[in-house]
Design a protein around this motif. Structure first.
Motif, PDB file in Angstrom:
ATOM      1  N   VAL A 238      -5.726  -2.561  12.223  1.00 35.10           N
ATOM      2  CA  VAL A 238      -6.060  -3.853  11.641  1.00 35.10           C
ATOM      3  C   VAL A 238      -6.998  -3.634  10.454  1.00 35.10           C
ATOM      4  O   VAL A 238      -7.928  -2.840  10.524  1.00 35.10           O
ATOM      5  N   SER A 239      -6.699  -4.337   9.367  1.00 32.54           N
ATOM      6  CA  SER A 239      -7.371  -4.069   8.099  1.00 32.54           C
ATOM      7  C   SER A 239      -7.272  -5.280   7.184  1.00 32.54           C
ATOM      8  O   SER A 239      -6.280  -6.012   7.232  1.00 32.54           O
ATOM      9  N   PRO A 240      -8.265  -5.471   6.307  1.00 32.53           N
ATOM     10  CA  PRO A 240      -8.140  -6.544   5.320  1.00 32.53           C
ATOM     11  C   PRO A 240      -6.913  -6.365   4.427  1.00 32.53           C
ATOM     12  O   PRO A 240      -6.352  -7.339   3.935  1.00 32.53           O
ATOM     13  N   LEU A 241      -6.472  -5.126   4.247  1.00 34.06           N
ATOM     14  CA  LEU A 241      -5.290  -4.876   3.418  1.00 34.06           C
ATOM     15  C   LEU A 241      -4.026  -5.472   4.037  1.00 34.06           C
ATOM     16  O   LEU A 241      -3.037  -5.703   3.344  1.00 34.06           O
ATOM     17  N   ALA A 242      -4.054  -5.761   5.347  1.00 34.72           N
ATOM     18  CA  ALA A 242      -2.909  -6.383   6.017  1.00 34.72           C
ATOM     19  C   ALA A 242      -2.698  -7.822   5.554  1.00 34.72           C
ATOM     20  O   ALA A 242      -1.650  -8.408   5.812  1.00 34.72           O
ATOM     21  N   MET A 243      -3.666  -8.373   4.831  1.00 34.07           N
ATOM     22  CA  MET A 243      -3.473  -9.725   4.304  1.00 34.07           C
ATOM     23  C   MET A 243      -2.347  -9.756   3.275  1.00 34.07           C
ATOM     24  O   MET A 243      -1.843 -10.827   2.960  1.00 34.07           O
ATOM     25  N   ILE A 244      -1.899  -8.613   2.788  1.00 34.99           N
ATOM     26  CA  ILE A 244      -0.725  -8.585   1.907  1.00 34.99           C
ATOM     27  C   ILE A 244       0.472  -9.177   2.641  1.00 34.99           C
ATOM     28  O   ILE A 244       1.354  -9.777   2.032  1.00 34.99           O
ATOM     29  N   ASN A 245       0.499  -9.031   3.960  1.00 31.65           N
ATOM     30  CA  ASN A 245       1.518  -9.667   4.801  1.00 31.65           C
ATOM     31  C   ASN A 245       1.023 -11.006   5.339  1.00 31.65           C
ATOM     32  O   ASN A 245       1.785 -11.956   5.459  1.00 31.65           O
ATOM     33  N   GLY A 246      -0.254 -11.071   5.674  1.00 31.37           N
ATOM     34  CA  GLY A 246      -0.827 -12.248   6.306  1.00 31.37           C
ATOM     35  C   GLY A 246      -0.772 -13.508   5.472  1.00 31.37           C
ATOM     36  O   GLY A 246      -0.593 -14.596   6.014  1.00 31.37           O
ATOM     37  N   VAL A 247      -0.911 -13.385   4.146  1.00 30.91           N
ATOM     38  CA  VAL A 247      -0.894 -14.590   3.309  1.00 30.91           C
ATOM     39  C   VAL A 247       0.456 -15.295   3.406  1.00 30.91           C
ATOM     40  O   VAL A 247       0.517 -16.522   3.305  1.00 30.91           O
ATOM     41  N   GLN A 248       1.513 -14.550   3.620  1.00 29.00           N
ATOM     42  CA  GLN A 248       2.848 -15.134   3.727  1.00 29.00           C
ATOM     43  C   GLN A 248       3.051 -15.834   5.075  1.00 29.00           C
ATOM     44  O   GLN A 248       3.990 -16.602   5.236  1.00 29.00           O
ATOM     45  N   ASN A 249       2.176 -15.544   6.028  1.00 28.95           N
ATOM     46  CA  ASN A 249       2.299 -16.097   7.371  1.00 28.95           C
ATOM     47  C   ASN A 249       1.144 -17.033   7.727  1.00 28.95           C
ATOM     48  O   ASN A 249       0.882 -17.269   8.909  1.00 28.95           O
ATOM     49  N   ASP A 250       0.460 -17.532   6.711  1.00 26.79           N
ATOM     50  CA  ASP A 250      -0.631 -18.494   6.889  1.00 26.79           C
ATOM     51  C   ASP A 250      -1.769 -17.985   7.770  1.00 26.79           C
ATOM     52  O   ASP A 250      -2.417 -18.764   8.486  1.00 26.79           O
ATOM     53  N   VAL A 251      -2.037 -16.687   7.727  1.00 30.08           N
ATOM     54  CA  VAL A 251      -3.189 -16.133   8.432  1.00 30.08           C
ATOM     55  C   VAL A 251      -4.425 -16.458   7.597  1.00 30.08           C
ATOM     56  O   VAL A 251      -4.444 -16.222   6.392  1.00 30.08           O
ATOM     57  N   ARG A 252      -5.430 -17.038   8.239  1.00 31.73           N
ATOM     58  CA  ARG A 252      -6.696 -17.337   7.547  1.00 31.73           C
ATOM     59  C   ARG A 252      -7.586 -16.106   7.615  1.00 31.73           C
ATOM     60  O   ARG A 252      -7.656 -15.447   8.656  1.00 31.73           O
ATOM     61  N   PHE A 253      -8.260 -15.814   6.506  1.00 34.07           N
ATOM     62  CA  PHE A 253      -9.060 -14.586   6.390  1.00 34.07           C
ATOM     63  C   PHE A 253     -10.538 -14.912   6.265  1.00 34.07           C
ATOM     64  O   PHE A 253     -10.944 -15.696   5.407  1.00 34.07           O
TER      65      PHE A 253
ATOM     66  N   ASP B 224       2.624   3.849   2.616  1.00 32.12           N
ATOM     67  CA  ASP B 224       2.965   4.455   1.326  1.00 32.12           C
ATOM     68  C   ASP B 224       3.306   3.386   0.288  1.00 32.12           C
ATOM     69  O   ASP B 224       2.900   3.490  -0.871  1.00 32.12           O
ATOM     70  N   ALA B 225       4.047   2.348   0.699  1.00 28.65           N
ATOM     71  CA  ALA B 225       4.409   1.270  -0.228  1.00 28.65           C
ATOM     72  C   ALA B 225       3.165   0.479  -0.650  1.00 28.65           C
ATOM     73  O   ALA B 225       3.034   0.093  -1.817  1.00 28.65           O
ATOM     74  N   LEU B 226       2.249   0.245   0.291  1.00 33.26           N
ATOM     75  CA  LEU B 226       0.997  -0.438  -0.051  1.00 33.26           C
ATOM     76  C   LEU B 226       0.214   0.380  -1.073  1.00 33.26           C
ATOM     77  O   LEU B 226      -0.263  -0.153  -2.075  1.00 33.26           O
ATOM     78  N   LEU B 227       0.087   1.678  -0.828  1.00 37.91           N
ATOM     79  CA  LEU B 227      -0.665   2.536  -1.751  1.00 37.91           C
ATOM     80  C   LEU B 227       0.002   2.575  -3.122  1.00 37.91           C
ATOM     81  O   LEU B 227      -0.689   2.543  -4.150  1.00 37.91           O
ATOM     82  N   ALA B 228       1.321   2.591  -3.150  1.00 35.22           N
ATOM     83  CA  ALA B 228       2.046   2.545  -4.429  1.00 35.22           C
ATOM     84  C   ALA B 228       1.765   1.228  -5.150  1.00 35.22           C
ATOM     85  O   ALA B 228       1.613   1.207  -6.379  1.00 35.22           O
TER      86      ALA B 228
END
Length: 176
Positions: free
Chosen positions: A116-131, A16-20
């Motif tokens: 698992v979703s590309p939208l999870a990169m909203i969290n992943g960028v803060q944790n150095d996840v490469r996309f 819900d927060a992501l959609l907002a």
């Protein structure tokens, strides 16, 4: 706990927060609700309900991977594309890849297996996840993906998806 919206409040960022946030940024999407979809086969069984005739759509599968140096990767591919992890690791010059654990998935992308979703990169960028993303996304009009839970699917225009990545400062490495 499963990956459905019933448990979204246990995630670092709820669906819900992501959609907002998408709404606040002016990124348009269509949302569909359905039973939990855990696999590509599950998704294929319901995708006909959401399809808009003539729409150039990309439906994706997503892999959360790690290498021997404990670096984390999110790989988003066209859902029917075959993938050889050993060949992918060699092609990207990052060595052997393996699937990350459910605990690391939650820690690094803020989601559970099945969502698992590309939208999870909203969290992943803060944790150095490469996309890494399938170059087919560049040609698609819209892209179907989970909004951090697996009983919802959002359909984003490709241009809005790219604007999302710009907003979160996510670098994309395109896969041929």
């Amino acid at each position: 706990m499963d990956a459905s919206s019933a448990y979204q409040d246990t995630l670092p960022l709820s669906s819900d927060a992501l959609l907002a946030q998408l709404d606040e940024w002016g990124l348009a999407y269509r949302m569909h609700t359905h039973g939990p979809l855990r696999t590509v086969e599950d998704a294929k069984s319901v995708e006909g309900q959401f399809t808009v005739p003539g729409e150039n759509a990309l439906r994706v599968k997503n892999l959360y991977l790690r290498d021997k140096k404990k670096r984390n990767y999110l790989v988003t591919l066209e859902q029917s594309r075959e993938i050889d992890l050993k060949a992918l690791g060699a092609e990207l010059g990052i060595g052997n890849l393996s699937f990350g654990s459910a605990d690391r998935l939650l820690e690094n992308l803020g989601i559970r297996p099945g969502a698992v979703s590309p939208l999870a990169m909203i969290n992943g960028v803060q944790n150095d996840v490469r996309f890494f993303m399938d170059a087919a996304a560049r040609q698609a009009e819209v892209i179907y993906m989970h909004p951090l839970v697996n009983d919802r699917t959002v359909v984003l225009k490709q241009t809005d998806m790219m604007a999302f990545f710009d907003r979160i400062d996510c670098k994309i490495t395109w896969l041929p």
